[in-house]
Motif scaffolding. Structure first.
Motif, PDB file in Angstrom:
ATOM      1  N   THR A 169      16.928  25.722  62.894  1.00  9.39           N
ATOM      2  CA  THR A 169      17.357  24.687  61.906  1.00  9.39           C
ATOM      3  C   THR A 169      18.270  24.729  60.672  1.00  9.39           C
ATOM      4  N   ALA A 170      17.685  26.246  59.548  1.00  5.73           N
ATOM      5  CA  ALA A 170      18.262  26.494  58.849  1.00  5.73           C
ATOM      6  C   ALA A 170      19.771  27.215  58.782  1.00  5.73           C
ATOM      7  N   TYR A 171      20.065  27.214  60.004  1.00  2.00           N
ATOM      8  CA  TYR A 171      21.382  28.251  60.423  1.00  2.00           C
ATOM      9  C   TYR A 171      22.092  27.227  60.554  1.00  2.00           C
ATOM     10  N   GLU A 172      22.089  25.049  61.452  1.00  2.00           N
ATOM     11  CA  GLU A 172      22.720  24.201  61.931  1.00  2.00           C
ATOM     12  C   GLU A 172      23.052  23.529  60.043  1.00  2.00           C
ATOM     13  N   ALA A 173      21.804  23.242  59.996  1.00  2.00           N
ATOM     14  CA  ALA A 173      21.712  22.099  58.816  1.00  2.00           C
ATOM     15  C   ALA A 173      21.865  22.718  57.926  1.00  2.00           C
ATOM     16  N   ARG A 174      21.804  24.054  57.150  1.00  2.00           N
ATOM     17  CA  ARG A 174      22.315  24.454  55.467  1.00  2.00           C
ATOM     18  C   ARG A 174      23.757  25.400  55.552  1.00  2.00           C
ATOM     19  N   SER A 175      23.882  25.544  57.197  1.00  2.00           N
ATOM     20  CA  SER A 175      25.444  26.077  57.011  1.00  2.00           C
ATOM     21  C   SER A 175      26.022  24.750  57.906  1.00  2.00           C
ATOM     22  N   VAL A 176      27.244  25.510  57.751  1.00  2.00           N
ATOM     23  CA  VAL A 176      28.452  24.722  58.061  1.00  2.00           C
ATOM     24  C   VAL A 176      29.533  26.002  58.815  1.00  2.00           C
ATOM     25  N   ALA A 177      30.241  25.308  59.909  1.00  2.00           N
ATOM     26  CA  ALA A 177      31.037  26.643  61.052  1.00  2.00           C
ATOM     27  C   ALA A 177      32.247  26.496  60.399  1.00  2.00           C
ATOM     28  N   VAL A 178      33.334  27.797  59.753  1.00  2.00           N
ATOM     29  CA  VAL A 178      34.083  28.074  59.510  1.00  2.00           C
ATOM     30  C   VAL A 178      34.924  28.604  59.930  1.00  2.00           C
ATOM     31  N   PRO A 179      36.235  29.099  59.832  1.00  2.00           N
ATOM     32  CA  PRO A 179      36.975  30.120  60.920  1.00  2.00           C
ATOM     33  C   PRO A 179      36.649  31.335  61.368  1.00  2.00           C
ATOM     34  N   GLN A 202      38.962  31.883  51.590  1.00  2.00           N
ATOM     35  CA  GLN A 202      39.162  33.214  51.359  1.00  2.00           C
ATOM     36  C   GLN A 202      37.536  34.233  51.033  1.00  2.00           C
ATOM     37  N   CYS A 203      37.338  34.088  52.486  1.00  2.00           N
ATOM     38  CA  CYS A 203      35.722  34.130  53.075  1.00  2.00           C
ATOM     39  C   CYS A 203      34.970  35.409  52.871  1.00  2.00           C
ATOM     40  N   SER A 204      36.273  36.789  52.719  1.00  4.50           N
ATOM     41  CA  SER A 204      35.350  37.785  52.865  1.00  4.50           C
ATOM     42  C   SER A 204      34.311  38.255  51.343  1.00  4.50           C
ATOM     43  N   GLY A 205      35.214  36.946  49.909  1.00  2.00           N
ATOM     44  CA  GLY A 205      35.061  37.529  48.643  1.00  2.00           C
ATOM     45  C   GLY A 205      33.958  36.429  48.174  1.00  2.00           C
ATOM     46  N   CYS A 206      33.274  35.867  49.582  1.00  2.00           N
ATOM     47  CA  CYS A 206      32.231  34.345  48.825  1.00  2.00           C
ATOM     48  C   CYS A 206      31.355  34.715  48.863  1.00  2.00           C
ATOM     49  N   ALA A 207      29.707  35.204  47.533  1.00  2.00           N
ATOM     50  CA  ALA A 207      28.667  35.024  48.254  1.00  2.00           C
ATOM     51  C   ALA A 207      28.490  34.029  49.411  1.00  2.00           C
ATOM     52  N   PHE A 208      28.812  33.150  49.570  1.00  2.00           N
ATOM     53  CA  PHE A 208      28.471  32.142  50.819  1.00  2.00           C
ATOM     54  C   PHE A 208      28.727  32.070  51.885  1.00  2.00           C
ATOM     55  N   SER A 219      29.125  22.032  48.561  1.00  2.00           N
ATOM     56  CA  SER A 219      29.763  21.365  48.942  1.00  2.00           C
ATOM     57  C   SER A 219      30.696  20.963  49.950  1.00  2.00           C
ATOM     58  N   ASN A 220      31.193  22.914  51.109  1.00  2.00           N
ATOM     59  CA  ASN A 220      31.682  22.475  52.047  1.00  2.00           C
ATOM     60  C   ASN A 220      30.909  22.014  52.571  1.00  2.00           C
ATOM     61  N   VAL A 221      29.708  22.290  52.921  1.00  2.00           N
ATOM     62  CA  VAL A 221      28.605  21.716  54.011  1.00  2.00           C
ATOM     63  C   VAL A 221      28.363  20.635  53.931  1.00  2.00           C
ATOM     64  N   LYS A 222      28.952  19.654  52.791  1.00  2.00           N
ATOM     65  CA  LYS A 222      29.109  18.550  52.665  1.00  2.00           C
ATOM     66  C   LYS A 222      30.033  17.995  53.496  1.00  2.00           C
ATOM     67  N   ALA A 223      31.344  19.059  53.188  1.00  2.91           N
ATOM     68  CA  ALA A 223      32.098  18.198  53.578  1.00  2.91           C
ATOM     69  C   ALA A 223      32.544  18.697  55.207  1.00  2.91           C
ATOM     70  N   GLY A 224      31.755  19.715  55.720  1.00  2.00           N
ATOM     71  CA  GLY A 224      31.682  19.469  57.310  1.00  2.00           C
ATOM     72  C   GLY A 224      33.148  21.064  57.107  1.00  2.00           C
ATOM     73  N   GLY A 225      32.799  21.819  56.895  1.00  3.91           N
ATOM     74  CA  GLY A 225      33.109  22.839  56.478  1.00  3.91           C
ATOM     75  C   GLY A 225      35.776  22.288  55.852  1.00  3.91           C
ATOM     76  N   GLY A 226      35.624  21.229  55.526  1.00  3.57           N
ATOM     77  CA  GLY A 226      36.779  21.403  55.043  1.00  3.57           C
ATOM     78  C   GLY A 226      37.016  20.887  53.582  1.00  3.57           C
ATOM     79  N   SER A 227      36.282  21.385  52.725  1.00  2.00           N
ATOM     80  CA  SER A 227      36.318  21.465  51.403  1.00  2.00           C
ATOM     81  C   SER A 227      36.499  23.017  50.635  1.00  2.00           C
ATOM     82  N   CYS A 228      36.929  23.988  51.147  1.00  2.00           N
ATOM     83  CA  CYS A 228      36.030  25.403  50.488  1.00  2.00           C
ATOM     84  C   CYS A 228      37.402  25.371  49.230  1.00  2.00           C
ATOM     85  N   PRO A 229      36.631  25.218  48.316  1.00  2.00           N
ATOM     86  CA  PRO A 229      37.283  25.575  47.178  1.00  2.00           C
ATOM     87  C   PRO A 229      37.476  26.466  46.922  1.00  2.00           C
TER      88      PRO A 229
END
Length: 845
Positions: free
Chosen positions: A705-715, A737-743, A723-733
């Motif tokens: 549940t945590a894998y699907e509900a608390r995260s969203v698939a990005v490229p 540049q995922c490799s530098g993000c703690a999330f 905020s990105n999870v809430k936007a369905g993966g389309g609102s990355c601040p």
């Protein structure tokens, strides 16, 4: 009442042969359309002369200028012209204008006149031999052989021969020839008459029996004609009636097919009196003639039943073409012939109900087929119940339960799997609608009211994606097949081809099926110019006949292209039929197939697969031994499903796979991406334990549940940024540049995407260097590459140390999740708003 007794009662109402032939003949004459094809049918002489300009007549003139020979397809050449065309070196268009070099045979009545001429008077007879009519040629040959003249034929015709008056018309009806002598027959019929007298041992004068013989002789027939005059009178009327009725349903008549049919009916007195004999017993029949013959037999037998007052629905065997079933044909009714044994439905009340339904509703083909199949399943289920279901008043709810269970478990005709959910639901619905029809018309008053559909009588829904995925051949099975590819075609005969050539051809067919994902008939119809090299890549050119899109292009691997080239080198050494010269895989015979036929491909695969020593699954039994693989799952079309499934499992984007499969709609392709909820749940349960963070350190999620509900698939992985999870993966601040993000939370299912991104970053870095951009831009690319590479290395290291079974389950889970993501729309990069410049205030403000 037993089934046998019922069938006997039905047959007892059928009048036994011999029948009233005079009455049958009179019925045919009365019911035959008198004005059938008046421009083509000569009723007085029973002669049909097809007009090549009419769409209703399947005959055409040779496409070569000046050739009168009939051909069986538009814009085709006759055999003689085709041989000359191959030798000419011209294109088809050029040869069609130039025409043939010489006429092979002139038509009677169209030959030039004899060359003898005196004082302006020319011989009125047709030239038969070397410019001379038959009497002149015979006389010259007699004089030369007896030594009375030494002149050549040409000189004798000019010097001594005298013109002859016109001959009398040939005694044979519709013959255009003339009779030059005392016997009132043209040269062609005079030779046939002499041959007939010799074969019959006739000793009288040459005129004895001549008129009777000539009355049943056809003229010299062209390819546009056929004659019924040689057949018995009753048989003529049967064929004439059937052809007129056939025009109302299928208005295309082939004179060539009818000539073959007439030849095969030489010893038949009446079609109505024929038993169920095979077509081969009637002599040589091609496919077109077989289609005409089936129509004629169906129409004559139907007319014969009406003549005797027999209802076709009262017979134990139904001729579907006589039931008036609606269809999508030009006439709007079913015309194809098929005999259906309705005694398979063992309950008499159910057979009568089906007959009443057909009689009252006139269903279309599809509704009739589904209703009959539903009745067949119900009959088998009731036969297994106490009483066999023969007493309709004793039926109970439990009997209906048995019927629903039988339809729910209904197998395909080959017995390999259960019918699809939709097919089984339709069978049940049509059977229940049949019961409702009987009750509305008060036909089933004697049937118990509880024998009906109740709310719990349902077919459980099944995901069609499961069925589609199940058609694909697993990759580990393909590996086993490839290991035995040297055995393909072993002991398989194909015409007069050498065994090594047959093996090479069938091996190429298998490689194309396996590597290209084309339909079996698309592989069969490949042309010799199907391979094209472009920019160091190979393109396969093929025709999508199903969607009518030709000259399609598909990029193929080098190994596949090399296999085609190897076969082409062998094929150039073969002598193939003329019609196969443009096809990659030629036919084995000089028949109607221009290329290898579907039966050959199917038999080749079946013999090869069934002959393999072993074919195993990846599942073990209780003793640890691998279980055998179901070999019936390997057939030609399954390789197309395998090709699509292979790309879907690898994460190929939906639209890309649609283009590869040449599907018109993405909905068709979506079937390969659909994953059942159960499979997805198991994949997530496996993958959540192998999640890592941005540094490659293990960071498993606590639950699926945590894998699907608390995260969203990005490229390039999962993201936990709120905020990105809430936007369905389309609102990355930070713009992905995922490799530098703690999330950032990648897992092994994202490895192909991450590796593709690394390659793209490297290409962008080289482009930035070439453009002379600032150092911080190049450094940003390098830092992202190093960071992503660290993630890949960490994930690869985890996979390498896993046990074989765990690694295999992880790969399967990765394929499932990649399919889920490939079918979903990709997350969009965030779009920064464009700042607005406030309008300048006016002085008045």
């Amino acid at each position: 009442m037993t089934v046998e007794l019922t069938a006997a009662m039905v047959e007892s109402r059928v009048i036994t042969l011999p029948v009233d032939r005079a009455g049958w003949r009179a019925w045919l004459i009365e019911n035959t359309e008198p004005d059938w094809r008046p421009d083509e049918w000569d009723a007085a002489n029973w002669l049909f002369t097809g007009d090549p300009g009419k769409d209703e007549t399947a005959i055409w003139r040779c496409n070569s200028a000046g050739c009168h020979v009939a051909v069986r397809a538009t814009r085709h050449l006759c055999r003689s012209c085709y041989e000359q065309f191959l030798e000419s070196g011209l294109s088809r268009e050029e040869f069609a204008e130039v025409g043939r070099r010489a006429m092979v045979r002139s038509l009677p009545g169209e030959r030039p006149s004899c060359s003898v001429e005196r004082d302006g008077v020319r011989c009125a007879l047709e030239a038969q031999s070397r410019g001379a009519c038959s009497p002149h040629y015979v006389k010259w040959r007699y004089l030369r052989n007896s030594g009375k003249t030494a002149l050549t034929l040409d000189v004798w015709l000019q010097a001594e021969a005298e013109p002859l008056p016109p001959g009398t018309p040939c005694l044979v009806g519709a013959c255009a020839g003339s009779a030059p002598g005392r016997v009132p027959l043209c040269t062609y019929h005079r030779d046939r008459w002499r041959r007939h007298r010799k074969e019959a041992g006739m000793k009288g004068t040459i005129h004895e029996g001549l008129e009777e013989w000539a009355a049943v002789q056809p003229p010299w027939l062209t390819g546009f004609q056929f004659s019924l005059v040689t057949l018995p009178e009753l048989l003529r009327h049967e064929l004439r009636y059937a052809l007129a009725e056939r025009d109302k349903q299928r208005p295309t008549l082939s004179p060539v097919a009818m000539r073959l049919m007439v030849r095969g009916l030489a010893d038949v007195q009446s079609i109505a009196e024929l038993t169920d004999k095979k077509l081969g017993d009637l002599g040589y029949l091609d496919r077109n003639c077989e289609a005409h013959w089936n129509d004629v037999v169906r129409l004559v037998r139907g007319a014969f039943d009406r003549f005797r007052g027999v209802d076709p629905l009262d017979r134990p065997v139904w001729e579907l073409g006589d039931l008036g079933l609606r269809s999508r044909t030009q006439s709007g009714v079913r015309v194809s012939s098929r005999r259906l044994d309705v005694t398979q439905i063992r309950q008499e009340w159910l057979r009568r109900l089906l007959a009443d339904w057909v009689r009252e509703t006139t269903p279309d083909n599809n509704d009739f087929r589904r209703t009959f199949e539903g009745c067949l399943s119900a009959s088998r289920a009731l036969s297994a119940r106490p009483g066999g279901g023969h007493d309709p008043g004793a039926l109970k709810v439990t009997d209906m339960d048995a019927v629903v269970a039988a339809i729910r478990d209904r197998k395909r005709q080959d017995g390999t799997a259960t019918l699809s959910y939709g097919s089984r639901a339709e069978l049940l619905a049509h059977f229940c609608q049949l019961l409702d029809f009987g009750r509305r018309l008060e036909i089933l008053d004697h049937v118990a009211s509880v024998f009906a559909r109740h709310p719990h009588h349902k077919i459980p829904y099944e995901d069609p994606a499961e069925d589609m995925a199940g058609r694909a051949i697993p990759e580990y099975v393909l590996a086993q097949l490839d290991a035995h590819i040297h055995l393909i075609g072993e002991g398989f005969t194909y015409g007069d081809m050498a065994p090594d050539v047959v093996k090479a051809m069938l091996r190429t067919v298998y490689i194309l099926l396996r590597d290209t994902g084309r339909r079996p008939w698309e592989v069969r119809w490949l042309r010799v110019d199907c391979l094209e090299a472009q920019d160091r890549e190979y393109i396969l050119i093929w025709d999508n006949h199903k969607a009518r899109r030709n000259r399609r292009r598909l990029e193929i691997g080098r190994e596949t292209a090399f296999a085609i080239q190897e076969w082409l080198a062998i094929r150039r050494t073969l002598k193939v039929p003329a019609r196969s010269r443009t096809f990659l895989f030629p036919t084995a015979r000089h028949g109607y197939d221009a290329c290898i036929d579907a039966d050959t491909v199917a038999k080749m695969l079946r013999r090869w697969v069934d002959g393999l020593p072993e074919l195993l699954t990846d599942t073990v039994d209780k003793d640890g031994n691998l279980l055998p693989f179901d070999r019936s799952r390997i057939f030609a079309y399954a390789f197309r499903h395998t090709y699509a499934q292979r790309h879907a499992d690898a994460g190929t984007e939906l639209n890309t796979l649609r283009d590869l499969m040449d599907h018109k709609s993405a909905d068709t392709t979506m079937g390969y991406f659909k994953v059942s909820m159960e499979k997805r749940r198991k994949a997530v349960e496996t993958m959540r334990q192998h999640v890592v963070d941005q540094y490659g350190n293990p960071a498993p999620t606590p639950s699926a549940t945590a894998y699907e509900a608390r995260s969203v698939a990005v490229p390039f992985g999962n993201c936990k940024e709120p905020s990105n999870v809430k936007a369905g993966g389309g609102s990355c601040p930070i713009r992905f540049q995922c490799s530098g993000c703690a999330f950032y939370r990648p897992d092994p299912s994202f490895l192909p995407a991450v590796e593709d991104h690394i390659r793209a970053l490297k290409a962008d870095r080289e482009m930035a260097k070439a453009l002379g951009t600032a150092e911080f831009v190049v450094r940003n690319f390098s830092d992202q590459i190093d960071s992503f590479q660290n993630v890949v290395t960490s994930l690869r290291r985890q996979i390498e140390v896993m046990p074989e079974d765990e690694r295999r389950h992880l790969e399967e889970a990765s394929a499932v999740l990649r399919k889920v993501r490939a079918a979903a729309p990709p997350p969009a990069l965030p779009v920064l708003p464009v700042p607005t410049i406030p309008a300048r205030r006016s002085a008045d403000e």
